[in-house]
Design an enzyme around this catalytic site. Sequence first.
Site, PDB file in Angstrom:
ATOM      1  N   LYS A 133       0.832  -1.220   0.000  1.00  0.00           N
ATOM      2  CA  LYS A 133       0.000   0.000   0.000  1.00  0.00           C
ATOM      3  C   LYS A 133       0.858   1.260   0.000  1.00  0.00           C
ATOM      4  CE  LYS A 133      -1.876  -1.521   3.808  1.00  0.00           C
ATOM      5  NZ  LYS A 133      -1.337  -2.886   3.874  1.00  0.00           N
ATOM      6  N   GLY A 134       1.941   1.210   0.812  1.00  0.00           N
ATOM      7  CA  GLY A 134       2.817   2.384   0.914  1.00  0.00           C
ATOM      8  C   GLY A 134       3.367   2.786  -0.441  1.00  0.00           C
ATOM      9  N   LYS A 135       3.815   1.804  -1.217  1.00  0.00           N
ATOM     10  CA  LYS A 135       4.369   2.115  -2.542  1.00  0.00           C
ATOM     11  C   LYS A 135       3.304   2.761  -3.429  1.00  0.00           C
ATOM     12  CE  LYS A 135       5.957   0.361  -6.903  1.00  0.00           C
ATOM     13  NZ  LYS A 135       6.860  -0.393  -7.748  1.00  0.00           N
ATOM     14  N   ASN A 166       1.018  -0.004  14.209  1.00  0.00           N
ATOM     15  CA  ASN A 166       1.089  -1.415  13.828  1.00  0.00           C
ATOM     16  C   ASN A 166       1.368  -1.523  12.327  1.00  0.00           C
ATOM     17  OD1 ASN A 166      -1.450  -0.297  13.361  1.00  0.00           O
ATOM     18  ND2 ASN A 166      -2.610  -2.139  13.844  1.00  0.00           N
ATOM     19  N   ALA A 167       1.077  -0.474  11.588  1.00  0.00           N
ATOM     20  CA  ALA A 167       1.349  -0.460  10.146  1.00  0.00           C
ATOM     21  C   ALA A 167       2.845  -0.286   9.898  1.00  0.00           C
ATOM     22  CB  ALA A 167       0.589   0.681   9.482  1.00  0.00           C
ATOM     23  N   GLY A 168       3.300  -0.847   8.793  1.00  0.00           N
ATOM     24  CA  GLY A 168       4.677  -0.621   8.364  1.00  0.00           C
ATOM     25  C   GLY A 168       4.633  -0.485   6.857  1.00  0.00           C
ATOM     26  N   HIS A 169       4.737   0.734   6.372  1.00  0.00           N
ATOM     27  CA  HIS A 169       4.611   0.993   4.940  1.00  0.00           C
ATOM     28  C   HIS A 169       5.977   1.390   4.389  1.00  0.00           C
ATOM     29  CE1 HIS A 169       0.006   1.849   5.437  1.00  0.00           C
ATOM     30  NE2 HIS A 169       0.370   0.651   5.807  1.00  0.00           N
ATOM     31  N   GLY A 212       9.757  -7.593  12.186  1.00  0.00           N
ATOM     32  CA  GLY A 212      10.819  -8.446  11.652  1.00  0.00           C
ATOM     33  C   GLY A 212      10.441  -9.924  11.605  1.00  0.00           C
ATOM     34  N   ASP A 246       7.130  -9.762  -9.769  1.00  0.00           N
ATOM     35  CA  ASP A 246       8.495 -10.256  -9.994  1.00  0.00           C
ATOM     36  C   ASP A 246       8.862 -11.415  -9.067  1.00  0.00           C
ATOM     37  OD1 ASP A 246       8.330  -7.740  -8.255  1.00  0.00           O
ATOM     38  OD2 ASP A 246      10.217  -8.632  -7.574  1.00  0.00           O
TER      39      ASP A 246
HETATM   40  P1  GDP Z   1       2.325  -2.155   3.050  1.00  0.00           P
HETATM   41  O1  GDP Z   1       2.245  -2.390   4.519  1.00  0.00           O
HETATM   42  O2  GDP Z   1       1.087  -2.592   2.341  1.00  0.00           O
HETATM   43  O3  GDP Z   1       2.684  -0.737   2.699  1.00  0.00           O
HETATM   44  O4  GDP Z   1       3.507  -3.077   2.523  1.00  0.00           O
HETATM   45  P2  GDP Z   1       4.970  -3.296   3.220  1.00  0.00           P
HETATM   46  O5  GDP Z   1       5.796  -2.108   2.978  1.00  0.00           O
HETATM   47  O6  GDP Z   1       4.808  -3.771   4.621  1.00  0.00           O
HETATM   48  O7  GDP Z   1       5.475  -4.562   2.427  1.00  0.00           O
HETATM   49  C1  GDP Z   1       5.656  -4.564   1.053  1.00  0.00           C
HETATM   50  C2  GDP Z   1       7.138  -4.888   0.764  1.00  0.00           C
HETATM   51  O8  GDP Z   1       7.275  -5.223  -0.590  1.00  0.00           O
HETATM   52  C3  GDP Z   1       8.053  -3.690   0.974  1.00  0.00           C
HETATM   53  O9  GDP Z   1       9.297  -4.143   1.415  1.00  0.00           O
HETATM   54  C4  GDP Z   1       8.160  -3.081  -0.421  1.00  0.00           C
HETATM   55  O10 GDP Z   1       9.364  -2.360  -0.613  1.00  0.00           O
HETATM   56  C5  GDP Z   1       8.148  -4.323  -1.257  1.00  0.00           C
HETATM   57  N1  GDP Z   1       7.566  -4.164  -2.601  1.00  0.00           N
HETATM   58  C6  GDP Z   1       6.497  -3.409  -2.974  1.00  0.00           C
HETATM   59  N2  GDP Z   1       6.206  -3.616  -4.283  1.00  0.00           N
HETATM   60  C7  GDP Z   1       7.103  -4.520  -4.730  1.00  0.00           C
HETATM   61  C8  GDP Z   1       7.281  -5.190  -5.977  1.00  0.00           C
HETATM   62  O11 GDP Z   1       6.549  -4.981  -6.942  1.00  0.00           O
HETATM   63  N3  GDP Z   1       8.313  -6.087  -6.071  1.00  0.00           N
HETATM   64  C9  GDP Z   1       9.115  -6.363  -5.024  1.00  0.00           C
HETATM   65  N4  GDP Z   1      10.069  -7.261  -5.197  1.00  0.00           N
HETATM   66  N5  GDP Z   1       8.965  -5.783  -3.814  1.00  0.00           N
HETATM   67  C10 GDP Z   1       7.963  -4.872  -3.671  1.00  0.00           C
HETATM   68  P1  IMO Z   2       0.271  -2.844   7.210  1.00  0.00           P
HETATM   69  O1  IMO Z   2      -0.441  -1.542   7.226  1.00  0.00           O
HETATM   70  C1  IMO Z   2       0.267  -7.048   8.390  1.00  0.00           C
HETATM   71  C2  IMO Z   2      -1.633  -8.028  12.232  1.00  0.00           C
HETATM   72  C3  IMO Z   2      -0.746  -8.537  13.349  1.00  0.00           C
HETATM   73  C4  IMO Z   2      -1.734  -9.439  14.074  1.00  0.00           C
HETATM   74  C5  IMO Z   2      -3.047  -8.685  13.953  1.00  0.00           C
HETATM   75  C6  IMO Z   2      -3.403  -7.836  15.175  1.00  0.00           C
HETATM   76  O2  IMO Z   2       1.745  -2.729   7.212  1.00  0.00           O
HETATM   77  O3  IMO Z   2      -0.256  -3.749   6.145  1.00  0.00           O
HETATM   78  P2  IMO Z   2      -2.476  -5.542  16.138  1.00  0.00           P
HETATM   79  O4  IMO Z   2      -1.105  -5.144  16.588  1.00  0.00           O
HETATM   80  O5  IMO Z   2      -3.022  -4.700  15.033  1.00  0.00           O
HETATM   81  O6  IMO Z   2      -3.458  -5.680  17.268  1.00  0.00           O
HETATM   82  O7  IMO Z   2      -2.294  -7.033  15.555  1.00  0.00           O
HETATM   83  O8  IMO Z   2      -2.911  -7.841  12.817  1.00  0.00           O
HETATM   84  N1  IMO Z   2      -1.218  -6.732  11.645  1.00  0.00           N
HETATM   85  C7  IMO Z   2      -0.653  -6.589  10.434  1.00  0.00           C
HETATM   86  N2  IMO Z   2      -0.253  -7.521   9.540  1.00  0.00           N
HETATM   87  N3  IMO Z   2       0.367  -5.733   8.090  1.00  0.00           N
HETATM   88  C8  IMO Z   2      -0.045  -4.798   8.961  1.00  0.00           C
HETATM   89  O9  IMO Z   2      -0.085  -3.492   8.649  1.00  0.00           O
HETATM   90  C9  IMO Z   2      -0.549  -5.210  10.220  1.00  0.00           C
HETATM   91  N4  IMO Z   2      -1.020  -4.561  11.304  1.00  0.00           N
HETATM   92  C10 IMO Z   2      -1.442  -5.494  12.158  1.00  0.00           C
HETATM   93  O10 IMO Z   2       0.357  -9.236  12.857  1.00  0.00           O
HETATM   94  O11 IMO Z   2      -1.876 -10.656  13.360  1.00  0.00           O
HETATM   95 MG    MG Z   3       3.301  -3.327   6.041  1.00  0.00          MG
END
Ligand code: GDP
Ligand code: IMO
Ligand code: MG
Length: 429
Positions: A16-18, A38-41, A301, A332
């Site tokens: 989503k972040g991308k 809890n989000a990590g974008h 992690g 990919d």
């Molecule tokens: P979000 O929480 O939905 O924003 O997603 P995250 O950032 O937690 O996880 C997505 C991971 O996939 C991140 O490390 C991005 O840098 C990586 N990512 C996103 N799009 C692509 C893609 O098209 N290809 C690859 N190889 N990595 C991607």
């Molecule tokens: P983004 O925005 C993936 C998961 C946790 C756990 C459950 C409840 O980066 O996609 P919480 O701390 O919210 O009470 O945990 O939800 N969880 C996620 N899994 N991506 C996330 O955020 C998450 N935020 C919470 O791992 O299973």
């Molecule tokens: Mg994330």
Amino acid sequence: MTNIVIIGAQWGDEGKGKIVDLMSEKADVVVRFQGGNNAGHTLVVNGITYKLSLLPSGIVRGKLSVVGNGVVVDPWALREEIGRICALGTEVTPDVLKISDQATLILPLHRELDQMSEAAAGKGKIGTTGRGIGPAYQDKVARRAIRVGDLAEKETLSGKVDNLLLFHNALRKGWGQPEIKKEDVMAQLEEISGFILPFAVPAWKILSQQLKQGKKLLFEGAQATMLDNDFGTYPFVTSSNTIAGQAAVGSGVGMKEIDKVIGVVKAYTTRVGSGPFPTELFDADADRIREVGHEFGTVTGRPRRCGWFDAVLVRQAIVVNGVENLAVMKLDVLDQFDEIKVCVGYEYKGRKLDYYPMQMNAQAEVKPIYETLPGWKTSTYGVRDYEKLPENAKKYIERLETLLEVKIGMISTSPEREDTVIRIDPYEK
Ligand code: GDP
Ligand code: IMO
Ligand code: MG
């Protein structure tokens, strides 16, 4: 004028972040409307990686960034995050970052309670991120939370803390935990007020002014549909509504202002934490996805659980969010597979199901019915043009479109902002 909501249609970490970062070029304001840190974008821009938890992803482009009332805010974690992001050269000032004064605060006692209840649950734990998200939302709904703007009204704060501790200390006593002292909480709040209050505003009012000026709002969902408190795999979910409807509730923008919903999915499926996952793999294919896709949690992690694309779940997500177009990420990662499977239905107790039932055992026991497609065995990494994708990759995308009855408007082929095939630009159509 186009106001767009971006949501995750699986179990989070779809990318989503991308997509928010990419689309924020054309947006004026980026708004978070639920969840917390809890989000990590992850955003990758010109080789620099930004990991955002609470800050809206538009911050990196210097767009007006709003944390809405529906978000739970840990101000200590936010201070740390701002420090990290500023060190990468991004400016985060009260001019660019606005935090709703109606947003709920996450306090250290919430973090502690989150970790305590997970430890007490043993094998039945949810696998939360341990950030205090659930306990903070519980206090909000129970009407005893302390909200960001409360820090500005000293004469009522003391009574609010009394009321909060009345509940928390009774709970802690039952669990054999030491009481929390009021003076400690007051000192914590006093210490953090100076940091957070300069960002606090009636965010609904700012957003209304932006709309009147014809500005484009981009709503950044966190977590995902299968973690939604109603529509997810309850109880293995987060404590907020994550679906698109929450964008209005969690920001104070009227729902008629929202023009479009874009769903984000991976070309396969992952999940962190406990709970059912019908297409989960436990073999070499899972290891390959995890390795190639670097499937380890951004926040904690933890290794992510990996499996095939589940068209049943995504079809359901499309419905409850009102998704108009999908973005398929990480294509990919599937480059070197001989065959790729897609779940097209479930079998449960000898019956075929075309949706995911809500009961816990049924969710855990449904067996996926797979369709197998040939792989493309060619690198798609960094491809930006649909015609340059291998034939079998195009067939995979087009098969998903048929199964999901939705157009795939964007396809991502690397973590970098620009490595994206844009078939339908949400701001043009
Ligand atoms: P979000 O929480 O939905 O924003 O997603 P995250 O950032 O937690 O996880 C997505 C991971 O996939 C991140 O490390 C991005 O840098 C990586 N990512 C996103 N799009 C692509 C893609 O098209 N290809 C690859 N190889 N990595 C991607
Ligand atoms: P983004 O925005 C993936 C998961 C946790 C756990 C459950 C409840 O980066 O996609 P919480 O701390 O919210 O009470 O945990 O939800 N969880 C996620 N899994 N991506 C996330 O955020 C998450 N935020 C919470 O791992 O299973
Ligand atoms: Mg994330």
